[in-house]
Design a protein around this motif. Sequence first.
Motif, PDB file in Angstrom:
ATOM      1  N   ASP A 376     -31.763  -2.397 -11.168  1.00 59.30           N
ATOM      2  CA  ASP A 376     -30.900  -2.137 -10.017  1.00 59.30           C
ATOM      3  C   ASP A 376     -31.036  -3.229  -8.969  1.00 59.30           C
ATOM      4  OD1 ASP A 376     -29.958   0.942 -10.290  1.00 59.30           O
ATOM      5  OD2 ASP A 376     -31.977   0.686 -11.100  1.00 59.30           O
ATOM      6  N   VAL A 377     -29.884  -3.646  -8.424  1.00 56.40           N
ATOM      7  CA  VAL A 377     -29.863  -4.603  -7.326  1.00 56.40           C
ATOM      8  C   VAL A 377     -28.883  -4.092  -6.277  1.00 56.40           C
ATOM      9  CG1 VAL A 377     -29.166  -6.929  -6.629  1.00 56.40           C
ATOM     10  CG2 VAL A 377     -30.507  -6.608  -8.703  1.00 56.40           C
ATOM     11  N   TRP A 378     -29.271  -4.204  -5.010  1.00 53.29           N
ATOM     12  CA  TRP A 378     -28.391  -3.841  -3.906  1.00 53.29           C
ATOM     13  C   TRP A 378     -28.142  -5.092  -3.072  1.00 53.29           C
ATOM     14  CZ3 TRP A 378     -26.315   1.016  -3.321  1.00 53.29           C
ATOM     15  CH2 TRP A 378     -26.867   2.031  -4.127  1.00 53.29           C
ATOM     16  N   VAL A 379     -26.873  -5.375  -2.813  1.00 54.89           N
ATOM     17  CA  VAL A 379     -26.494  -6.584  -2.080  1.00 54.89           C
ATOM     18  C   VAL A 379     -25.622  -6.178  -0.894  1.00 54.89           C
ATOM     19  CG1 VAL A 379     -25.393  -8.843  -2.215  1.00 54.89           C
ATOM     20  CG2 VAL A 379     -26.532  -7.887  -4.244  1.00 54.89           C
ATOM     21  N   GLU A 380     -25.919  -6.736   0.276  1.00 55.11           N
ATOM     22  CA  GLU A 380     -25.111  -6.431   1.456  1.00 55.11           C
ATOM     23  C   GLU A 380     -23.726  -7.063   1.316  1.00 55.11           C
ATOM     24  OE1 GLU A 380     -25.536  -4.438   3.950  1.00 55.11           O
ATOM     25  OE2 GLU A 380     -27.534  -3.819   3.257  1.00 55.11           O
ATOM     26  N   GLY A 381     -22.688  -6.228   1.471  1.00 54.44           N
ATOM     27  CA  GLY A 381     -21.322  -6.716   1.364  1.00 54.44           C
ATOM     28  C   GLY A 381     -20.542  -6.433   2.625  1.00 54.44           C
ATOM     29  N   PRO A 382     -19.302  -6.859   2.696  1.00 51.83           N
ATOM     30  CA  PRO A 382     -18.494  -6.669   3.904  1.00 51.83           C
ATOM     31  C   PRO A 382     -18.189  -5.212   4.219  1.00 51.83           C
ATOM     32  CG  PRO A 382     -17.170  -7.555   2.114  1.00 51.83           C
ATOM     33  CD  PRO A 382     -18.586  -7.619   1.668  1.00 51.83           C
ATOM     34  N   GLY A 383     -18.276  -4.341   3.210  1.00 55.83           N
ATOM     35  CA  GLY A 383     -18.003  -2.931   3.443  1.00 55.83           C
ATOM     36  C   GLY A 383     -19.228  -2.048   3.294  1.00 55.83           C
ATOM     37  N   GLY A 384     -20.404  -2.650   3.179  1.00 55.59           N
ATOM     38  CA  GLY A 384     -21.634  -1.893   2.974  1.00 55.59           C
ATOM     39  C   GLY A 384     -22.385  -2.402   1.757  1.00 55.59           C
ATOM     40  N   ARG A 385     -23.517  -1.762   1.446  1.00 51.77           N
ATOM     41  CA  ARG A 385     -24.341  -2.202   0.321  1.00 51.77           C
ATOM     42  C   ARG A 385     -23.613  -1.993  -1.002  1.00 51.77           C
ATOM     43  NH1 ARG A 385     -30.112  -0.334  -0.470  1.00 51.77           N
ATOM     44  NH2 ARG A 385     -29.111   1.695  -0.609  1.00 51.77           N
ATOM     45  N   VAL A 386     -23.652  -3.021  -1.844  1.00 52.94           N
ATOM     46  CA  VAL A 386     -23.006  -2.982  -3.155  1.00 52.94           C
ATOM     47  C   VAL A 386     -24.088  -2.834  -4.216  1.00 52.94           C
ATOM     48  CG1 VAL A 386     -21.460  -4.162  -4.749  1.00 52.94           C
ATOM     49  CG2 VAL A 386     -21.203  -4.519  -2.275  1.00 52.94           C
ATOM     50  N   HIS A 387     -23.908  -1.864  -5.097  1.00 59.26           N
ATOM     51  CA  HIS A 387     -24.876  -1.598  -6.157  1.00 59.26           C
ATOM     52  C   HIS A 387     -24.468  -2.346  -7.422  1.00 59.26           C
ATOM     53  CE1 HIS A 387     -27.207   1.677  -8.628  1.00 59.26           C
ATOM     54  NE2 HIS A 387     -27.847   0.520  -8.579  1.00 59.26           N
ATOM     55  N   ALA A 388     -25.399  -3.113  -7.979  1.00 64.32           N
ATOM     56  CA  ALA A 388     -25.154  -3.833  -9.224  1.00 64.32           C
ATOM     57  C   ALA A 388     -26.235  -3.478 -10.240  1.00 64.32           C
ATOM     58  CB  ALA A 388     -25.132  -5.336  -8.980  1.00 64.32           C
ATOM     59  N   LEU A 389     -25.852  -3.455 -11.498  1.00 63.01           N
ATOM     60  CA  LEU A 389     -26.752  -3.161 -12.610  1.00 63.01           C
ATOM     61  C   LEU A 389     -26.904  -4.419 -13.451  1.00 63.01           C
ATOM     62  CD1 LEU A 389     -25.200   0.279 -13.613  1.00 63.01           C
ATOM     63  CD2 LEU A 389     -27.121  -0.133 -12.081  1.00 63.01           C
ATOM     64  N   ILE A 390     -28.150  -4.816 -13.697  1.00 62.28           N
ATOM     65  CA  ILE A 390     -28.438  -6.096 -14.342  1.00 62.28           C
ATOM     66  C   ILE A 390     -29.134  -5.866 -15.673  1.00 62.28           C
ATOM     67  CG2 ILE A 390     -29.450  -8.379 -14.024  1.00 62.28           C
ATOM     68  CD1 ILE A 390     -27.519  -7.541 -11.773  1.00 62.28           C
ATOM     69  N   GLN A 391     -28.679  -6.575 -16.711  1.00 62.16           N
ATOM     70  CA  GLN A 391     -29.380  -6.650 -17.989  1.00 62.16           C
ATOM     71  C   GLN A 391     -29.515  -8.112 -18.380  1.00 62.16           C
ATOM     72  OE1 GLN A 391     -26.573  -3.662 -19.900  1.00 62.16           O
ATOM     73  NE2 GLN A 391     -28.439  -3.185 -21.055  1.00 62.16           N
ATOM     74  N   LYS A 392     -30.664  -8.456 -18.942  1.00 63.85           N
ATOM     75  CA  LYS A 392     -30.852  -9.818 -19.420  1.00 63.85           C
ATOM     76  C   LYS A 392     -31.747  -9.792 -20.646  1.00 63.85           C
ATOM     77  CE  LYS A 392     -34.601 -10.641 -16.098  1.00 63.85           C
ATOM     78  NZ  LYS A 392     -35.063 -11.470 -14.944  1.00 63.85           N
ATOM     79  N   PRO A 393     -31.649 -10.803 -21.511  1.00 63.78           N
ATOM     80  CA  PRO A 393     -32.463 -10.820 -22.720  1.00 63.78           C
ATOM     81  C   PRO A 393     -33.950 -10.716 -22.395  1.00 63.78           C
ATOM     82  CG  PRO A 393     -30.761 -12.512 -22.810  1.00 63.78           C
ATOM     83  CD  PRO A 393     -30.748 -11.965 -21.422  1.00 63.78           C
TER      84      PRO A 393
END
Length: 626
Positions: A376-393
């Motif tokens: 899980d990653v949360w990034v500050e955006g223009p409309g509030g915190r944006v939640h992103a889901l990350i997968q990597k090898p």
Amino acid sequence: MTESNGSIEQQQAAMPDWEKRFRAPRVSLPDWAEDAPHRALFVSNATGTYELYAWDRGTGQQRQVTNRANGTTDGVLSPDGEWIWWFDDKDGDEFGIWRRQRFTAPKSTDTGDGDSGGGLGAGAGVAEADAPAAPGLEPSYPGGLAIGRDGRTAVVGRSTDEDGSTIHVVRLGEEPVEIYRHRESAGVGDLSHDGSLIAVEHTEHGDAMHSALRVLRPDGSTVTELDDTKGGTVELGLEVLGFAPVDGDTRLLIGHQRRGRWEPLVWDVATGEETDLVLDLPGDVAAEWYPDGSALLIAHSFEARSDLWRYDLASRELVQVPTPQGTVSGATARPDGTVEYLWSSAAEPSVVRSTTGEIVLDPPGLKSPGSVPVEDVWVEGPGGRVHALIQKPAGTTGPLPTVFDIHGGPTWHDSDSFAAGPAAWVDHGYAVVRINYRGSTGYGREWTDALKHRVGLIELEDIAVVREWAVTSGLADPARLILTGGSWGGYLTLLGLGTQPDAWTLGIAAVPVADYVTAYHDEMEALKAMDRTLLGGTPEEVPERFEASSPLTYVDEVKAPVYISAGVNDPRCPIRQIDNYVARLTARSAIHEVYRYDAGHGSLVVDERIKQVKLELDFATRHLPQ
């Protein structure tokens, strides 16, 4: 071991994991008959195409119900367990009629070994051409279906460009009776246990994102209404969750947004009494009845994960139903009080589990490999915190070639659940980033409703801040960034390539909106209503908004190579508007490839889906810097 079996096992052993994930048999949560709980209906890809299956849980027998070239997933089991209704469209265009057959079909075609009572996908008998379930109703787009407990009565919702939305009561041997008609979108919510009440969701007020409710008698007369869109500047939606499963019980379970998120309440449609549950759970909450009507099974979704609870209506006690961490994509309470649910996580494939600890339905054959967990990653955006889901090898460090896989909807969200597509990219060395941009569900009403008027551009603002985080954090290689998605995600891909031309290395769009004005004129009526809600009118009424939100407007700015795949029978993102966009790419000799296939809004055929993923991976290999 026979030579044939040995050959199959050798082929499977040589098959890459990403392909095994698509080919491995999977099943949906079985839907069981209310008055015959040993009879169930589910969907499976066991034969290589997603089709409906009947399952007698008493004998263990499973039978393939439908067998069509492009697959079948829309089916309903009657409460008495005697009839299976399934929707018959043409090549995935979603325009057709309901057909029905008996749960135990007397006639079958030979599918291999002649055994009409065999196991899943193993020569099970397939019924011959089924008779129309609602004679007298012309083909249409489906608008909901509820079948009476007598097995002879049904309430059928439908929509066409000419008629708008209509609802009919259908009785065996009689002409259908129309009980509802309106130009705006509407559909069947539920039929009461005794068949005396019909709940309808409608958008007569013109806002296709927020439904109001009306309860009708079978003669079409109105019993009562509930409309949260009136009397305020903020429009709120309602949804039907189901009538109480008890004869003479007039309680209707509904979902509401009065506190800024989806929550359930019990509405007695006879007295008007509303019982607000006020559950102390963050995020969105849905519910369904336990079979005796004394409790509710609560489905709780929060920050891309979900769990289950039992709520006792008399004591108001809320008790958690144990489930593993991940996502429950469907659940049902059985008559014995146990709960069955379809569960998965990003790392573990889906499985139908029971609170008894057992696996309810485990298809034979090839097993799907797992994948890597999601971060899980949360990034500050223009409309509030944006939640992103990350997968990597596993074991890798950045910067990596990175795929921004954008979900469709837009009223949907990515979750910690198993998905073969992202896992395929990870297997090939890519990091995958999935973003729950404004417009996504699961983060409150304001987040979901934020899209109006600046459609597409708002979502791309959120995608941009996550892209910036991915690059500056060292995860993503800025020279190897792929923007991709299907449906609304495909639309955002094409729009992003034109409005953010220097941000992306290449784009891969599946079944996208490419030319918003032409898409509006060609798409199914329900989606026209949604577009009018999102953009505030028709292309003729608000041309500047359609222009600002259309990928075609920015096609001459696209720098990255573009790959597009599209179903030629798609009623949601029709082919003509994609052809318009491709013609503009061709006119300026932009690097692009187009793959058209004979289906609708995506394919239910496993081989076709694998072919599409291979083409996408190959396009990336050829056009991404090494």
